[in-house]
Design a protein around this motif. Sequence first.
Motif, mmCIF file in Angstrom:
data_model
loop_
_atom_site.group_PDB
_atom_site.id
_atom_site.type_symbol
_atom_site.label_atom_id
_atom_site.label_comp_id
_atom_site.label_asym_id
_atom_site.label_seq_id
_atom_site.Cartn_x
_atom_site.Cartn_y
_atom_site.Cartn_z
ATOM 1 N N SER A 259 -18.785 -19.237 -25.336
ATOM 2 C CA SER A 259 -17.546 -19.530 -24.717
ATOM 3 C C SER A 259 -17.175 -20.894 -24.819
ATOM 4 O O SER A 259 -16.391 -20.623 -24.681
ATOM 5 C CB SER A 259 -18.186 -19.189 -23.270
ATOM 6 N N GLU A 260 -17.643 -20.843 -25.637
ATOM 7 C CA GLU A 260 -17.285 -22.560 -26.251
ATOM 8 C C GLU A 260 -15.913 -22.114 -27.497
ATOM 9 O O GLU A 260 -14.977 -22.538 -27.098
ATOM 10 C CB GLU A 260 -17.793 -22.976 -27.113
ATOM 11 N N ARG A 261 -15.556 -20.911 -27.899
ATOM 12 C CA ARG A 261 -14.563 -20.112 -28.693
ATOM 13 C C ARG A 261 -13.478 -20.121 -28.523
ATOM 14 O O ARG A 261 -12.486 -18.781 -28.129
ATOM 15 C CB ARG A 261 -15.327 -19.376 -29.856
ATOM 16 N N SER B 277 -28.254 -20.273 -26.629
ATOM 17 C CA SER B 277 -27.472 -19.954 -27.439
ATOM 18 C C SER B 277 -25.933 -19.062 -28.170
ATOM 19 O O SER B 277 -24.396 -19.596 -28.435
ATOM 20 C CB SER B 277 -27.676 -20.024 -28.772
ATOM 21 N N THR C 105 -23.004 -20.249 -25.086
ATOM 22 C CA THR C 105 -22.603 -20.956 -25.086
ATOM 23 C C THR C 105 -21.703 -20.797 -26.608
ATOM 24 O O THR C 105 -20.029 -21.494 -26.353
ATOM 25 C CB THR C 105 -23.351 -21.916 -25.320
ATOM 26 N N GLU C 106 -22.166 -20.385 -27.283
ATOM 27 C CA GLU C 106 -21.649 -20.754 -28.060
ATOM 28 C C GLU C 106 -20.117 -19.699 -27.957
ATOM 29 O O GLU C 106 -19.094 -20.065 -29.112
ATOM 30 C CB GLU C 106 -22.158 -19.559 -29.822
ATOM 31 N N SER D 33 -9.826 -15.302 -26.080
ATOM 32 C CA SER D 33 -9.817 -15.362 -24.315
ATOM 33 C C SER D 33 -9.490 -14.303 -23.993
ATOM 34 O O SER D 33 -9.188 -13.990 -22.692
ATOM 35 C CB SER D 33 -8.840 -16.271 -24.144
ATOM 36 N N TYR E 70 -25.628 -20.623 -16.083
ATOM 37 C CA TYR E 70 -23.823 -19.951 -17.447
ATOM 38 C C TYR E 70 -22.591 -19.898 -16.741
ATOM 39 O O TYR E 70 -22.776 -19.821 -15.414
ATOM 40 C CB TYR E 70 -24.411 -18.975 -17.527
#
Length: 284
Positions: free
Chosen positions: A167-169, A161, A164-165, A141, A191
């Motif tokens: 920002s999910e973390r 991907s 996504t990958e 973050s 996005y």
Amino acid sequence: HAKIEGRGRTRYFDQSMTRDLVRRREIEAELRAAIQKDELSIFFQPIVDLETGRIKTFEALVRWFHPQKGELRPDEFIPVAEETGVIVTLGNWITQQAAKAAAQWPEDVTVAVNLSPLQIKAPGAALGIFTALREAGLHPSRLELEVTESLFLEDSEATGSFITELSERGVRFALDDFGTGYSSLGYINKYPFSKIKVDRSFVSGKDVGKKSDAIIRAVAEMGAQLDMDIVAEGLEEIEQVTAVREAGCTLGQGYYFSRAVPDYLAAMLLTQERDGISTMRKVG
Ligand code: C2E
Ligand code: MG
Ligand code: MG
Ligand code: MG
């Protein structure tokens, strides 16, 4: 006369083109070695909260101190790095250095790293970022990735991907140089950008144009509605700082506050700020 002049000009033009080409070739050949030879370094430019005047983020900007050519600007060698594919190695190195520096800062300060489209589309791109974060001990973050709209010109699955990958973390994304490309609202909708950086062409010039001002206002309004930070780039004068703040921009960046500085100076600015010594110039 016109004829002679015309011919002269043509020849001059040819020569300067050849010089450019030679210079590019040289840069291409030397760039790979430059990392090993320690000629590259990362500088950091503060991004300041326009309400409080405090540093929220440092943007990592790469510099090449060439033994013969002197200081080279990224605009001169990043395109060459992209053409030759060196950008993948270079990009990973930049992210590693930036993450290491940020790990030394207070936890509420983030670091922003610019990514080339080619870097993102390369296999293992996300892994490269996660590895850099883990090795530096930096929480995802605290990393922000700056991308430009050129990334979305060919809407590839790899791009989707990747975003996504990460920002999910918890990694955040900023849309850089907004206003210079297609300025499509589609990308903003699709996005998860947490930040939009309004290009400095909208704030430059002594007389902040009425039109530019209206555009910044509209973007800032949208940012407020969508809970995104709006950064005004290229602030050089206090008048510009005042104008963009009144227009609703939440963050500012530019020579008015500071140029990009070496990592030890970035850390020092933060230490002084934490000790109650105001380091940034007044926001108004
Ligand atoms: P950018 O991401 O839009 O970065 C902001 C540029 O504006 C920087 O130029 C910065 O020094 C400059 N700038 C900041 N404040 C002011 C100001 O008040 N006035 C003016 N005239 N300029 C200001 P820099 O460092 O030469 O970088 C140019 C571009 O090169 C960057 O634009 C970015 O697109 C690219 N770049 C820089 N570092 C990297 C990197 O590590 N990786 C990649 N892929 N691209 C990079
Ligand atoms: Mg940037
Ligand atoms: Mg920019
Ligand atoms: Mg730019």
